[in-house]
Structure formats: C-alpha cells, structure tokens
Design a protein around this motif. Structure first.
Motif, short mmCIF file in Angstrom:
data_model
loop_
_atom_site.label_atom_id
_atom_site.label_comp_id
_atom_site.label_asym_id
_atom_site.label_seq_id
_atom_site.Cartn_x
_atom_site.Cartn_y
_atom_site.Cartn_z
N GLY A 21 23.75 -71.74 52.71
CA GLY A 21 22.41 -72.26 52.96
C GLY A 21 21.74 -72.91 51.76
N VAL A 22 22.40 -72.90 50.60
CA VAL A 22 21.85 -73.50 49.38
C VAL A 22 22.43 -74.90 49.21
CG1 VAL A 22 21.66 -73.30 46.87
CG2 VAL A 22 21.59 -71.24 48.30
N SER A 66 31.76 -78.79 42.57
CA SER A 66 32.13 -77.58 41.83
C SER A 66 30.87 -76.91 41.29
CB SER A 66 33.07 -77.95 40.68
OG SER A 66 33.45 -76.79 39.97
N VAL A 67 30.75 -75.61 41.57
CA VAL A 67 29.60 -74.82 41.11
C VAL A 67 30.13 -73.76 40.14
CG1 VAL A 67 27.62 -73.43 41.80
CG2 VAL A 67 28.53 -75.14 43.38
N ASN A 68 29.50 -73.66 38.96
CA ASN A 68 29.85 -72.61 38.00
C ASN A 68 28.57 -71.99 37.43
OD1 ASN A 68 28.99 -74.28 35.85
ND2 ASN A 68 31.04 -75.15 35.63
N VAL A 69 28.70 -71.24 36.34
CA VAL A 69 27.52 -70.55 35.79
C VAL A 69 26.52 -71.52 35.17
CG1 VAL A 69 28.74 -68.38 35.43
CG2 VAL A 69 28.71 -70.09 33.61
N ASP A 70 26.95 -72.74 34.86
CA ASP A 70 26.06 -73.72 34.23
C ASP A 70 25.39 -74.67 35.20
OD1 ASP A 70 26.69 -72.76 31.63
OD2 ASP A 70 28.56 -73.90 31.68
N GLY A 71 25.94 -74.86 36.39
CA GLY A 71 25.37 -75.80 37.35
C GLY A 71 26.45 -76.36 38.26
N ALA A 87 25.02 -68.00 40.59
CA ALA A 87 24.07 -66.92 40.90
C ALA A 87 23.14 -67.30 42.05
CB ALA A 87 23.27 -66.57 39.65
N ASP A 88 22.95 -68.59 42.30
CA ASP A 88 22.06 -69.04 43.37
C ASP A 88 22.70 -68.95 44.76
OD1 ASP A 88 20.14 -69.78 41.41
OD2 ASP A 88 21.11 -71.73 41.16
N LEU A 89 24.02 -68.75 44.82
CA LEU A 89 24.74 -68.87 46.09
C LEU A 89 24.83 -67.58 46.90
CD1 LEU A 89 27.67 -71.22 45.03
CD2 LEU A 89 25.39 -71.81 45.90
N ASP A 90 24.36 -66.47 46.37
CA ASP A 90 24.37 -65.20 47.10
C ASP A 90 25.78 -64.86 47.62
OD1 ASP A 90 23.20 -62.85 48.06
OD2 ASP A 90 22.72 -63.75 50.00
N LEU A 91 26.77 -64.96 46.72
CA LEU A 91 28.14 -64.62 47.09
C LEU A 91 28.29 -63.10 47.05
CD1 LEU A 91 29.95 -67.32 44.95
CD2 LEU A 91 29.49 -67.40 47.41
N ARG A 92 28.64 -62.51 48.18
CA ARG A 92 28.75 -61.06 48.27
C ARG A 92 30.14 -60.66 48.73
NH1 ARG A 92 23.16 -59.30 51.32
NH2 ARG A 92 21.77 -60.59 50.05
N ALA A 93 30.67 -59.64 48.10
CA ALA A 93 32.00 -59.13 48.48
C ALA A 93 32.00 -58.76 49.95
CB ALA A 93 32.35 -57.92 47.62
N GLY A 94 33.04 -59.18 50.65
CA GLY A 94 33.19 -58.85 52.06
C GLY A 94 32.37 -59.69 53.02
N GLN A 95 31.50 -60.56 52.51
CA GLN A 95 30.69 -61.42 53.36
C GLN A 95 31.30 -62.81 53.42
OE1 GLN A 95 27.84 -60.52 55.13
NE2 GLN A 95 28.57 -58.49 54.53
N PRO A 96 31.34 -63.45 54.60
CA PRO A 96 31.91 -64.80 54.67
C PRO A 96 31.09 -65.78 53.84
CG PRO A 96 30.83 -64.23 56.74
CD PRO A 96 30.81 -63.00 55.88
N ILE A 97 31.75 -66.85 53.43
CA ILE A 97 31.11 -67.92 52.67
C ILE A 97 30.93 -69.09 53.61
CG2 ILE A 97 31.32 -69.50 50.71
CD1 ILE A 97 33.15 -67.31 49.43
#
Length: 192
Positions: A74-75, A112-117, A131-141
C-alpha cells in the motif's frame, strides 16, 4: 490465445487468467501477493520488483508516455514514465499468433527499496525506505503496479510475462537479506 474478450475488464475474472502472459489497461492497477519467505529474525537489505513494461496505446505508439507506479504493501515507492508503447517489430518471445500491429515488447525496469530509499535501475527515485513498507514475518507482501487516474501521463500499462516481449521473466519480487547471527559459547550455554 486471447483470454476472454479483448478490452473487456470481465476477462480478469476468467479462470485462465492465471496463465496470462500479457495484460493491459488504461488506468488502475493489478495486485500480486507474494509469500514472505524471509526467515524470522533475518535483516532485510533490499526489496526489488522487476517487470517488463510499457505504455498502452491503441495498437502501439512509440511516443505515448505513461507514468507507471509501483506500490508495496500500500506504500507508493515511485513512478517511472514509460516513453511509449512498443510495436511494429515482433518481440523476441511474442508468439506468432499475436498480431505485429499490437504491443510487442517493453522495457525491463527494476524498482529497488533499501534502508536509504528507492531507486529505479540504480537511479534514485524516492525517499521511501524499507522501514516504510511494514514487512512482517509470515505476512504476504502485496505488490501493485499500475497507472494512477490522476497521473500527469495516463497512457496505460502493458505488463509482459515470460512468454511475451523480449525478456523471459514474469513480474519478479526479490528480497535480499542477511540471516540472523546467533552467538554460542564454547560450553554450549546460551550467551548472556
């Protein structure tokens, strides 16, 4: 063969849609859900989305710009302006039954998204970070690709699969990560 009817949105509900190798639309998006297979505790270094894409003009038109946008969970990570809809020369993988007057191939792009942008093909694109992408273990992307209805260039989207265009790949999500480092003492006890 064509799935459903040409230019009919109801074709997206046909059971054969899972085998589609080329899809196109004027505005809106398609969303793919990928399993998150990153091991628990691993540090994600980058997330990349790559696809062969171009604009969607009637038949084809090399001068038909379109702002193609990618969203992750959603981002909005960023947009790239496709210069046109490429045709008139058969794509290397495009099947013989597809008419040459229609869209034939696209450009292979990598967001490509990394810690810098976020970058596209290595060129900085936006300030969106992992950090903006709300990536969670076990949750689909959730990965969306599309054209915003209020974009500057609403010139549609062609998304090519591994059986059309010039590149033998489908839409790809790639995650680079470092496994969790676990320290152990020589006596077999957990570190303190």
């Amino acid at each position: 063969a064509v799935i459903g009817l040409l230019d009919d949105p109801n074709s997206f509900y046909e059971p054969q849609r899972v085998n589609a190798q080329l899809l196109w639309f004027r505005s809106g998006y398609v969303e793919y859900r990928f399993p998150n297979r990153v091991p628990y505790g691993a540090r994600i270094d980058s997330l990349q989305v790559s696809a062969e894409v171009c604009s969607e003009a009637p038949l084809h038109d090399p001068d038909w710009p379109s702002d193609l946008t990618v969203w992750v969970n959603g981002v909005e990570v960023g947009s790239w302006t496709s210069p046109g809809d490429f045709g008139g020369q058969r794509g290397r993988l495009t099947p013989a039954w597809w008419e040459e007057k229609d869209s034939q191939y696209g450009s292979l792009k990598r967001w490509s998204v990394n810690v810098d942008g976020t970058s596209i093909d290595g060129v900085p694109l936006s300030g969106v970070r992992l950090a903006d992408l709300d990536l969670r273990a076990g949750q689909p992307i959730r990965v969306r690709i599309g054209v915003k209805r209020d974009a500057l260039h609403v010139g549609g989207l062609n998304l090519f699969g591994s059986g059309f265009g010039n590149y033998p790949q489908d839409l790809v999500l790639r995650i680079e990560f470092e496994p969790q480092t676990i320290e152990a003492s020589s006596d077999g006890k957990e570190p303190t």
